[in-house]
Design an enzyme around this catalytic site. Structure first.
Site, mmCIF file in Angstrom:
data_model
loop_
_atom_site.group_PDB
_atom_site.id
_atom_site.type_symbol
_atom_site.label_atom_id
_atom_site.label_comp_id
_atom_site.label_asym_id
_atom_site.label_seq_id
_atom_site.Cartn_x
_atom_site.Cartn_y
_atom_site.Cartn_z
ATOM 1 N N HIS A 23 53.597 -1.766 -40.992
ATOM 2 C CA HIS A 23 52.384 -2.545 -40.695
ATOM 3 C C HIS A 23 52.300 -3.788 -41.579
ATOM 4 O O HIS A 23 52.106 -4.911 -41.077
ATOM 5 C CB HIS A 23 51.155 -1.656 -40.916
ATOM 6 C CG HIS A 23 49.853 -2.350 -40.649
ATOM 7 N ND1 HIS A 23 49.226 -2.310 -39.424
ATOM 8 C CD2 HIS A 23 49.054 -3.113 -41.452
ATOM 9 C CE1 HIS A 23 48.107 -3.000 -39.474
ATOM 10 N NE2 HIS A 23 47.978 -3.495 -40.701
ATOM 11 N N GLU A 24 52.464 -3.596 -42.872
ATOM 12 C CA GLU A 24 52.344 -4.728 -43.792
ATOM 13 C C GLU A 24 53.516 -5.703 -43.631
ATOM 14 O O GLU A 24 53.349 -6.908 -43.830
ATOM 15 C CB GLU A 24 52.257 -4.228 -45.241
ATOM 16 C CG GLU A 24 51.070 -3.331 -45.529
ATOM 17 C CD GLU A 24 49.728 -3.952 -45.149
ATOM 18 O OE1 GLU A 24 49.623 -5.199 -45.141
ATOM 19 O OE2 GLU A 24 48.788 -3.194 -44.844
ATOM 20 N N HIS A 27 52.564 -8.365 -41.106
ATOM 21 C CA HIS A 27 51.786 -9.468 -41.707
ATOM 22 C C HIS A 27 52.709 -10.378 -42.523
ATOM 23 O O HIS A 27 52.657 -11.610 -42.407
ATOM 24 C CB HIS A 27 50.702 -8.911 -42.638
ATOM 25 C CG HIS A 27 49.648 -8.109 -41.952
ATOM 26 N ND1 HIS A 27 48.987 -8.531 -40.823
ATOM 27 C CD2 HIS A 27 49.103 -6.886 -42.267
ATOM 28 C CE1 HIS A 27 48.095 -7.611 -40.454
ATOM 29 N NE2 HIS A 27 48.151 -6.607 -41.321
#
Length: 472
Positions: A23-24, A27
Site C-alpha cells: 500500500h505505502e 504512494h
C-alpha cells in the site's frame, strides 16, 4: 494453544507487513514519479525499531504493526528550503496529489488480482464440493426430490452429488460454495441455481442436472461455516479403512501401543467397517475403555485403550488421538484442480476480484442502512486468528486470505472518511470542482471527526473479536 498463538502472531505480522508495504509503496512510487521528495517510508507506527537510509528516504520498521505511512516533504510540516519547494507535496497540482493518494488503495486492488492470477495459474488440487442429503424435508432435500435421474438412488440420502457450478460460475470446493451463498444472501437472493453431477469420481461430469436451491432460511447476520450445512446437506466423504496415519504423542492411541500403519479391525468384538464408523464410536464414548483388535504387518493384536474426553462447544466428545491414512489414488478421485493458462487465469482473477469488490460494497451499504449487523466487522484479533489458521493450512490458503484482505484494505481506504485516503481524495475532488482547496479549519475539524469514527469502529471490531473468542 501456545503453538496456535505463535502461528497467529507470525501469520499476522507477515500478512499485515506485506499488505502495508504494498500500500505505502503505491504512494511512494507515484510520488517519486512526480519528483516529490519522500522523507520517510514507514511500515508500522510509533518508535522505529529498524531504520536504513537509502538516498534521501529513511526506510523503517516501527513498533506498532497496524499500518504505515510515507512522509513526503511538505511545507505544512515545517520550513522547506527554497531550492526544494518545487518537490514539496503541497506544491503539486491537485491532479498529482490525487494520483499519489489514490495509488495506495489502487495498488492493493491490483495486488489482490495478481495473487488470484498466480493461484489460478499454479493450480492446486482441492476436494470437490460433493454432498449427500441428510434431511429430505430440508431446503436441499425438497430441491432434490424432483429429480428423476436413473442414477438417483432409491433412497435420496444415499446419492452423492457434485456441485460443479452455482449461477453459471464454476465451483471448486466448499469454499466456493460458501462464497456463492454469502454473495447470494448479501444480494438478497431467494434462491441460487446449482449445476450438479452424480459422476462424483469422474475427471469431468458426464451428466448434469439443475436445481434451484432456496436460501431464504439463512440469515446473513448469523451466517458462519456451520450455517452452510443448515440447508440439509452434508459433506460426502469416501469410506476409508480405519488405518492409522499419525499417532499423536501422549495420546490414548500412543499409550495403548498403536502405531502408524495399524489397521483397526474390531472394537469390543464389533467389526469396524470404516474410519468414519470408528470416529463416530470414539466421539460417542468419551472417557470409556475398550478392547481394540488391530492388524500390524499381517499379524493380529489386541490392546486396551481409554479414550480422552474433550469439551467441544459444550458437548462431551471422546478422542483417540490419531489421524487416518488416506490412499492418494482414492482421494485423487474426489479432488479437482483449477489450473488455467495465463490469459484464462487473468480473466478468472478479474472476475473473482470484481465479485468480491461488489460483495464488499454491498455489505458495507447494507451495514450503513442497518440491514446487516455490525457484528460482521473483524478486528486485528480475528485477522491474526485467520492468519494463523491459513499459514498452517498451506500457502494457497494464506495467499487467498492475503488477496481478500488486500481487497478489503483497498476498498476501505477509498471510503470518503476523513483521515483515510478516500477522505483526502474527496477534498481533492472538491478542489477540482471549486478551483480552491477546502479550508484548513474545515479539514482539521473533519480530521477529528474521522479519528473518532475510526477509533469507534476499531473498538467495535475488537469487541466483536473478543466476543467470537469467548463463544469459541
Amino acid at each position: 494453544m501456545v503453538s496456535s498463538v505463535i502461528w497467529s502472531i507470525l501469520g499476522f505480522i507477515v500478512l499485515i507487513g506485506v499488505l502495508v508495504t504494498i500500500h505505502e509503496w503505491g504512494h511512494y512510487a507515484v510520488g517519486r514519479w512526480f519528483k516529490v521528495k519522500a522523507e520517510v517510508f514507514s511500515v508500522g507506527f510509533g518508535k522505529p525499531i529498524w531504520t536504513r537510509q537509502v538516498g534521501e528516504t529513511q526506510f523503517q520498521l516501527a513498533a506498532i504493526p497496524l499500518g504505515g505511512y510515507v512522509r513526503f516533504l511538505d511545507e505544512r510540516n515545517g520550513p522547506v528550503a527554497v531550492e526544494e519547494q518545487h518537490r514539496a507535496f503541497n506544491r503539486q497540482s491537485v491532479y498529482k496529489r490525487f494520483a499519489i493518494v489514490a495509488a495506495g488503495p489502487a495498488i492493493n486492488l491490483v495486488f489482490a488480482w495478481l495473487l488470484y492470477v498466480f493461484i489460478y495459474s499454479v493450480g492446486v488440487a482441492q476436494p470437490k464440493a460433493i454432498f449427500v442429503v441428510d434431511n429430505p424435508a430440508s431446503a436441499v432435500g425438497q430441491a432434490m426430490s424432483s429429480l428423476t435421474l436413473s442414477t438417483q438412488a432409491d433412497n435420496l440420502e444415499q446419492q452423492a452429488w457434485w456441485i460443479t457450478q452455482i449461477e453459471g460460475r464454476d465451483i471448486y470446493g466448499w469454499q466456493g460454495v460458501s462464497q456463492a451463498l454469502v454473495q447470494g444472501l448479501i444480494n438478497q437472493r431467494a434462491s441460487l441455481n446449482l449445476t450438479l453431477s452424480p459422476d462424483v469420481t469422474a475427471d469431468s461430469p458426464q451428466q448434469l442436472v439443475y436445481v434451484d436451491l432456496p436460501i431464504g432460511q439463512l440469515n446473513i447476520n448469523d451466517f458462519s461455516a456451520e450455517s452452510l450445512f443448515e440447508l440439509g446437506w452434508t459433506r460426502y466423504l469416501p469410506s476409508l479403512p480405519a488405518k492409522l496415519d499419525r499417532v499423536i504423542a501422549g495420546s490414548p492411541a500412543e499409550q495403548a501401543g498403536l502405531r502408524t500403519g495399524d489397521l483397526i479391525e474390531r472394537v469390543n468384538d464389533d467389526w469396524v467397517i470404516s474410519w468414519q464408523a470408528l470416529v463416530a464410536w470414539v466421539h460417542a464414548n468419551p472417557g470409556q475403555s475398550a478392547e481394540i483388535t488391530y492388524r500390524r504387518d499381517g499379524a493380529e493384536f489386541n490392546t486396551w485403550v481409554q479414550l480422552a474426553e474433550l469439551n467441544v462447544n459444550g458437548e462431551r466428545r471422546g478422542q483417540l488421538g490419531a489421524s487416518v491414512y488416506q490412499d492418494p489414488e482414492l482421494i485423487k478421485q474426489y479432488q479437482q484442480t483449477q489450473q488455467l493458462g495465463l490469459w484464462a487465469a487473468s480473466l478468472a482473477g478479474y472476475e473473482q476480484t470484481k465479485a468480491l469488490i461488489n460483495m464488499t460494497l454491498t455489505m458495507l451499504k447494507r451495514m450503513v442502512l442497518g440491514e446487516v449487523s455490525l457484528s460482521h466487522l473483524s478486528g486485528p484479533i480475528s485477522i491474526a486468528d485467520f492468519s494463523g489458521q491459513a499459514i498452517q493450512s498451506g500457502w494457497v490458503q494464506f495467499l487467498t486470505l492475503m488477496a481478500l484482505l488486500s481487497l478489503s484494505l483497498g476498498i476501505l481506504n477509498l471510503l470518503p472518511v476523513p483521515m483515510l485516503d478516500g477522505g483526502h481524495l474527496t477534498y481533492y475532488v472538491y478542489e477540482m470542482i471549486r478551483g480552491k482547496p477546502v479550508s484548513e479549519g474545515f479539514e482539521m475539524a473533519a480530521q477529528r471527526v474521522g479519528f473518532l469514527m475510526i477509533a469507534g469502529l476499531t473498538l467495535l471490531a475488537i469487541s466483536n473479536d473478543l466476543l467470537r473468542l469467548s463463544n469459541g
